[in-house]
Design an enzyme around this catalytic site. Sequence first.
Site, PDB file in Angstrom:
ATOM      1  CD1 TRP A  61      -9.679  -1.592  -4.929  1.00  0.00           C
ATOM      2  CD2 TRP A  61      -9.303   0.599  -5.177  1.00  0.00           C
ATOM      3  NE1 TRP A  61      -9.760  -1.010  -3.676  1.00  0.00           N
ATOM      4  CE2 TRP A  61      -9.525   0.335  -3.803  1.00  0.00           C
ATOM      5  CE3 TRP A  61      -9.050   1.917  -5.575  1.00  0.00           C
ATOM      6  CZ2 TRP A  61      -9.495   1.326  -2.824  1.00  0.00           C
ATOM      7  CZ3 TRP A  61      -9.029   2.914  -4.598  1.00  0.00           C
ATOM      8  CH2 TRP A  61      -9.241   2.624  -3.252  1.00  0.00           C
ATOM      9  CG  ASP A 107      -2.117  -0.954   0.986  1.00  0.00           C
ATOM     10  OD1 ASP A 107      -2.706  -0.937  -0.103  1.00  0.00           O
ATOM     11  OD2 ASP A 107      -2.423  -1.719   1.913  1.00  0.00           O
ATOM     12  CG  ASP A 155      -7.713  -3.625  -3.046  1.00  0.00           C
ATOM     13  OD1 ASP A 155      -8.096  -4.670  -3.592  1.00  0.00           O
ATOM     14  OD2 ASP A 155      -8.238  -3.178  -2.016  1.00  0.00           O
ATOM     15  NE  ARG A 197     -12.416   0.176  -1.033  1.00  0.00           N
ATOM     16  CZ  ARG A 197     -12.950  -0.452   0.012  1.00  0.00           C
ATOM     17  NH1 ARG A 197     -14.243  -0.303   0.283  1.00  0.00           N
ATOM     18  NH2 ARG A 197     -12.224  -1.216   0.789  1.00  0.00           N
ATOM     19  CB  THR A 232     -14.296 -12.180  -2.311  1.00  0.00           C
ATOM     20  OG1 THR A 232     -14.399 -10.759  -2.153  1.00  0.00           O
ATOM     21  CG2 THR A 232     -15.186 -12.858  -1.272  1.00  0.00           C
TER      22      THR A 232
END
Length: 408
Positions: free
Chosen positions: A263, A128, A187, A259, A247
């Site tokens: 992404w 991240d 993501d 979401r 998931t």
Amino acid sequence: MKQPVPKESVLKVLLCLLMTCSIFAQDKSLEKTFSKDEMSQLIDEQFRFAAQQYKLLDKNVAADRMPVTFNQKENKVTTSDTKWWCSGFFPGTLLYIYEYTQDAEIKAEAEKRLAILEKEKHYTGNHDLGFMMYCSFGNAYRLFGKPEDKATINTAAASLATRYRPSIKAIQSWDGSKNFKCPVIIDNMMNLELLSWATDNGADPKFKEIAITHANTTIKNHFRPDYSSYHVLDYDLETGKVLRKVTWQGAADSSAWARGQAWGLYGYTMMYRFTKDKNYLKQAKNIAKFILNNPNLPADKIPYWDFNAPNIPNAFRDASAASIMASALLELGQYANKKEKKEYVDTAQKMIQSLASDKYRAKLGENGGFLLMHSVGALPFNSEVDVPLTYADYYFLEALLRYKKWYL
């Protein structure tokens, strides 16, 4: 002989009619396409509101912490340390507000938060770094051009690059655990911006090479024939094979977590910006097609938390997904033909209008200082459900700035 209707009943009927008319009027206002002047006024109002709200939010967060969400029951802002994946969004949002308002107090608060975040440029605990360091220091360097901010971005890119795994041709998102051997999540597409920007601005060429390889692997493995995306792929590090497609935050392994789709849309649009690879543009357009033509996309264009949520139309909405989608669609419109551009921009505008309405945007002084209500973090874990979230605010303001820059 008819009995006279009691006054109380008449009053109740009138009140119901007034409420119905009010709701109808609100819904009808969202159906209207705003003119350029109206959009300009809307954007201006949102930023003036944001400046006031974020001064309140700043007061609700200790100097060495970052905001996460607002706990309505306890009437307090939940916070995190700077290693939390969302830590870059608060300073990034402050910088967006400063960019529009030129409010010196907002700038000073952004700089204070950047100062406590800077040390995370060395963080290698997950993927991240892009969210943490590019949404914050990337915007700071864009606005102020300080060499030390650029150095921070480059160091963060080097830290992120350590998570690249040649055997799977992708960046490992989280460390292995009892749940996953080598997880890669959709993501992760967002963090490729940090790597690509660093290379394009003089850093190691391998950073962008890693971003491109990861994007190609994700196209190959992460998407279904309809261009919806799985959330998590678990890889075997020895063979490079995909072990499972599952998931973590969506409704089911086979569902389209909202979401996650956002992404992917944003990520491939952004990768086209950096590479001009038409495969990325095609991928972004196909993801947009899946989202915009989905029968479960509501009329106000704010998606349910999962496109396959079991209790639609009574499922929670996700303002964060809408904010990300709106921002992505506005950029995608820059690379599209006239017909596609109209669809992307009109939909993004609808999303913005909805998010700015009383249904999704908080009132001044409420919501702990956050802008938007009704986002969903991880519903399967009952975590951050129907609450404000920092990244919802961040991408909402980014969408407003993009609309003003490109379409007014």
